[in-house]
Motif scaffolding. Structure first.
Motif, mmCIF file in Angstrom:
data_model
loop_
_atom_site.group_PDB
_atom_site.id
_atom_site.type_symbol
_atom_site.label_atom_id
_atom_site.label_comp_id
_atom_site.label_asym_id
_atom_site.label_seq_id
_atom_site.Cartn_x
_atom_site.Cartn_y
_atom_site.Cartn_z
ATOM 1 N N THR A 54 6.134 0.827 -6.644
ATOM 2 C CA THR A 54 5.617 0.739 -7.921
ATOM 3 C C THR A 54 4.193 1.022 -8.342
ATOM 4 N N SER A 55 3.629 0.872 -7.211
ATOM 5 C CA SER A 55 2.124 1.198 -7.208
ATOM 6 C C SER A 55 1.519 2.061 -6.428
ATOM 7 N N GLY A 56 2.345 3.170 -6.162
ATOM 8 C CA GLY A 56 1.855 4.295 -5.534
ATOM 9 C C GLY A 56 2.620 4.565 -4.138
ATOM 10 N N GLU A 57 2.113 5.557 -3.492
ATOM 11 C CA GLU A 57 2.761 5.827 -1.951
ATOM 12 C C GLU A 57 1.986 5.298 -1.096
ATOM 13 N N ILE A 58 2.687 4.589 -0.286
ATOM 14 C CA ILE A 58 2.013 3.696 0.794
ATOM 15 C C ILE A 58 2.871 3.971 2.346
ATOM 16 N N GLN A 59 2.030 3.566 3.305
ATOM 17 C CA GLN A 59 2.677 3.554 4.622
ATOM 18 C C GLN A 59 3.622 2.801 4.804
ATOM 19 N N ALA A 60 4.344 2.986 5.900
ATOM 20 C CA ALA A 60 5.731 1.900 6.117
ATOM 21 C C ALA A 60 6.023 2.141 7.453
ATOM 22 N N GLU A 61 7.129 1.300 7.895
ATOM 23 C CA GLU A 61 7.707 1.435 9.080
ATOM 24 C C GLU A 61 8.979 0.573 8.978
ATOM 25 N N VAL A 62 9.735 0.474 9.814
ATOM 26 C CA VAL A 62 11.230 -0.173 9.790
ATOM 27 C C VAL A 62 11.066 -1.345 10.453
ATOM 28 N N SER A 63 11.759 -2.443 9.783
ATOM 29 C CA SER A 63 11.567 -3.741 10.632
ATOM 30 C C SER A 63 12.193 -3.694 11.878
#
Ligand code: GDP
Ligand code: ZN
Length: 360
Positions: free
Chosen positions: A43-52
């Motif tokens: 909801t606040s933009g594109e961010i970096q992520a990884e799987v748990s």
């Protein structure tokens, strides 16, 4: 929660509903996948992520990992204090699968949750009905709705002939004719690209996919190709893979989507005519090659079906059977076939055992 951002990226009620099951987590859509690193739109933009750790630990097949287009549940909406963690993947509406490089049987999912797939074929030198059949098979199998887009009509001199050929192959599928060089030459696509709709363009390189996406976008966001130029490497990792269009639709354009190989293709959908004929074959397992009372062969004799279409069907069936198997498995398959039916491996093993014994 300000959810407008997600509507721009194709959010529908179905996913919004499912997301409410996960309290304390936030809904996001995967926009980039690069090995184990992801980008997601929150909801606040594109961010970096990884799987748990848990998701990674319990994953047993490729398809347990998120891919571009997936709706996922993450633990934060910004990455000021580190990557977001992806905890769950929401139920997929459709998946496009590509055979993993090498020989493993496991397919690799390249994109998820596509509603409509535009199968692009140009009306000049790229025109190939056999290829179209393959793409249709892939599309039917993905659960996305295929739409055939015949591009570059400005370069075509025998449109009605080509249209009738495509009609015979793309049974029950919408067929659109476009040109990107006239402003009203592609507007018909908008009918399929609306708010909450995710689409993708597949087809050979050079048929005009990037040009069409640029037109939908209203600006040049993708570099297009001079005809005949090799475009390998054009789609680098910096290329946008989840593109929000001005009218509310979303285009998925991952490197893997563009040139899909046939995998688990649902032949029965794109060859429904042959299947229907086959119901009248004398033998239920008729291979339509040399059996007596074959209704498919009969139809060819009567000119109701082209021999070429049948041979393509048989060829695809064989390819699908062997594709994704390593050489040992292919050999085993052949032995199965040689000995026929179930339990054949057992017989074959016994046969070879006995043979080895005799030889030693
Ligand atoms: P892609 O590889 O499928 O993405 O194809 P591109 O969009 O890069 O287009 C390949 C080439 O075909 C480019 O030179 C385009 O300018 C040209 N092209 C695309 N659409 C049309 C069309 O409708 N008519 C004509 N004549 N050329 C087109
Ligand atoms: Zn038959």
């Amino acid at each position: 929660m300000n959810i407008t951002n997600l509507y721009k990226f194709g959010l529908t009620e179905r996913f919004e509903q499912e997301a409410t099951m996960y309290e304390g987590l936030y809904l996001a859509r995967v926009s980039v996948q690069h090995k184990n690193l992801y980008k997601v739109v929150t909801t606040s933009g594109e961010i970096q992520a990884e799987v748990s750790g848990k998701l990674g630990y319990t994953a047993t097949v490729n398809s347990d990992y998120p891919v571009v287009g997936d709706w996922v549940m993450v633990d934060r909406v910004n990455d000021w204090n580190g990557h977001a963690i992806i905890h769950h993947i929401l139920r997929r509406k459709s998946v496009f699968e590509r055979r993993a490089a090498g020989t493993s049987k496991q397919g690799q999912i390249v994109a998820a949750n596509i509603d409509t797939v535009f199968i692009c074929m140009s009306l000049n030198n790229n025109f190939n009905l056999r290829r179209l059949e393959r793409y249709l098979s892939i599309a039917w199998d993905s659960m996305a709705t295929p739409v055939v887009v015949l591009t570059k009509v400005d370069l075509c001199e025998d449109l009605s002939q080509k249209l009738s050929e495509v009609n015979a192959v793309a049974i029950g599928v919408d067929i659109l004719v476009t040109t990107s060089i006239k402003d009203d030459g592609y507007t018909i696509l908008y009918k399929y690209i609306d708010k909450g709709k995710t689409v993708a363009f597949i087809g050979s390189s050079g048929v005009g996919k990037s040009t069409l996406i640029n037109r939908m976008m209203g600006k040049e966001i993708l570099a297009t190709n001079a005809i005949g130029e090799d475009d390998k490497g054009r789609h680098t990792t910096t290329h946008r893979q989840l593109i929000a269009l001005p009218n509310g639709g979303v285009v998925i354009d991952t490197p893997g989507m563009r040139e899909l190989q046939i995998e688990h293709a649902d032949l029965s959908r794109s060859f429904a005519d042959i299947d229907e004929l086959a119901e009248n074959c004398r033998f239920s397992d008729c291979t339509h090659q040399s059996e007596p009372g074959c209704a498919v062969k009969e139809a060819i004799k009567k000119d109701l079906l082209s021999a070429e279409r049948l041979s393509n069907y048989i060829k695809l069936q064989t390819e699908m059977k062997y594709q994704g198997l390593n050489s040992r498995q292919v050999e085993q398959e052949k032995i199965e076939k040689m000995f026929g039916g179930m339990g054949a491996m057992k017989q074959a093993r016994a046969f070879f055992k006995a043979k080895n014994k005799r030889n030693s």
